[in-house]
Design an enzyme around this catalytic site. Structure first.
Site, PDB file in Angstrom:
ATOM      1  N   LYS A 126       0.835  -1.201   0.000  1.00 34.63           N
ATOM      2  CA  LYS A 126       0.000   0.000   0.000  1.00 34.63           C
ATOM      3  C   LYS A 126       0.873   1.255   0.000  1.00 34.63           C
ATOM      4  CE  LYS A 126      -1.656   2.429   3.309  1.00 34.63           C
ATOM      5  NZ  LYS A 126      -2.313   2.982   4.513  1.00 34.63           N
ATOM      6  N   ASP A 145      -6.482   0.687   0.890  1.00 39.29           N
ATOM      7  CA  ASP A 145      -6.508   1.118   2.279  1.00 39.29           C
ATOM      8  C   ASP A 145      -7.799   0.609   2.911  1.00 39.29           C
ATOM      9  OD1 ASP A 145      -8.502   2.780   1.297  1.00 39.29           O
ATOM     10  OD2 ASP A 145      -7.858   4.492   2.488  1.00 39.29           O
TER      11      ASP A 145
END
Length: 228
Positions: A126, A145
Site C-alpha cells: 500500500k 486502504d
C-alpha cells in the site's frame, strides 16, 4: 438491496464512472513537497487520519529536512515529535531505519521500484504504491486502504479479505489506466457517504447497484453482521 450489474467488470466500470462524477477533484490528501516527505507521511498515515498526519508533519518536516536528518535523529526525540500519531514509537523506528537505508543504499533518494520500496522497514505494498504513484508517477498496482477494503467488499467487487488479495483481485478486471483514480474515488466516497458505521445509503449514488444497501437489507456484506 441494490442490484449489482452482471459482471464485476461492468459493476466496477459503473461504480467508477458514478464516483468520478460525484468526486471530480478526488486526489491524495497528504501534504508533502518531495518524495521522502511523501514516504514519511504515508508511513505515518497507517491507522491514522490524514488530517492528524498533516498537522504533525507541518512541524516535523521543518525540524528534519532530509533523509540524513531523520536517520541521525535520536529515537526518543523523533518519537516525541510523533507522539500525536498512532503507534508513534514503531513508526519513529520505521522512519529512522528507512531513512538510513535510503542514505546508505540509495544515495539519499527514495527508490522507484516496488521491490526496493518494500524492502524498507514499515513499507508494504500500500505504502509503496502511493509513493510510486505520487512520487514517481509510476502505477504498478491499486492502493488498498481501509476504505477500499470496505467498499469493494460491500459493492461486490471482491470476496477477498486481505488487502494484498483484494489488490490482486481488482487488478484482474479494472483497467490499468483507472488504478490510480480508483483509490482516490473510493476514499472520497468512504469518508463522505459509505462510512464504516451507519453509511448513508439513502443519499448514495451507488445505492441502486449496491448489494449491501441497508435500505432493504439488514446484512452488511463486509462483516456478515446486521447493520446498526
Amino acid at each position: 438491496m441494490g442490484t449489482p450489474l452482471d459482471s464485476r467488470e461492468a459493476q466496477a466500470d459503473e461504480v467508477i464512472d458514478r464516483l468520478d462524477a460525484e468526486y471530480p477533484d478526488a486526489t491524495i490528501s497528504l501534504d508533502f513537497s518531495n518524495r521522502f516527505e511523501l514516504l514519511v507521511a504515508v508511513i505515518l498515515s497507517a491507522q491514522c487520519t490524514d488530517e492528524r498526519v498533516n498537522d504533525t508533519t507541518r512541524d516535523l518536516f521543518a525540524q528534519y529536512e532530509s533523509p540524513e536528518a531523520f536517520a541521525n535523529a535520536p529515537q526518543d526525540e523523533l518519537a516525541e515529535a510523533l507522539n500525536s500519531i498512532t503507534y508513534y514509537n514503531n513508526k519513529a523506528s520505521y522512519i529512522r531505519e528507512s531513512a538510513q537505508l535510503i542514505v546508505d543504499e540509495h544515495e539519499g533518494k527514495v527508490p522507484d521500484s516496488m521491490g526496493e520500496l518494500t524492502e524498507l522497514p514499515g513499507v508494504g505494498r500500500k505504502t509503496a504504491n502511493v509513493v510510486l504513484q505520487h512520487g514517481h508517477d509510476v502505477v504498478e498496482g491499486i492502493v488498498v486502504d481501509t476504505h477500499v477494503q470496505r467498499l469493494t467488499r460491500r459493492l461486490g467487487l471482491t470476496d477477498e479479505e486481505r488487502p494484498e488479495r483484494i489488490e490482486e483481485d481488482l487488478m484482474e478486471f479494472i483497467p490499468e489506466e483507472r488504478w490510480r483514480a480508483f483509490t482516490h474515488l473510493f476514499i472520497a466516497h468512504g469518508r463522505a457517504t459509505c462510512t464504516a458505521r451507519n453509511p448513508d445509503c439513502e443519499d448514495c449514488v451507488l445505492e441502486d447497484i449496491c448489494p449491501s444497501s441497508k435500505l432493504d437489507s439488514p446484512i452488511d456484506r463486509a462483516s456478515g453482521e446486521e447493520w446498526t
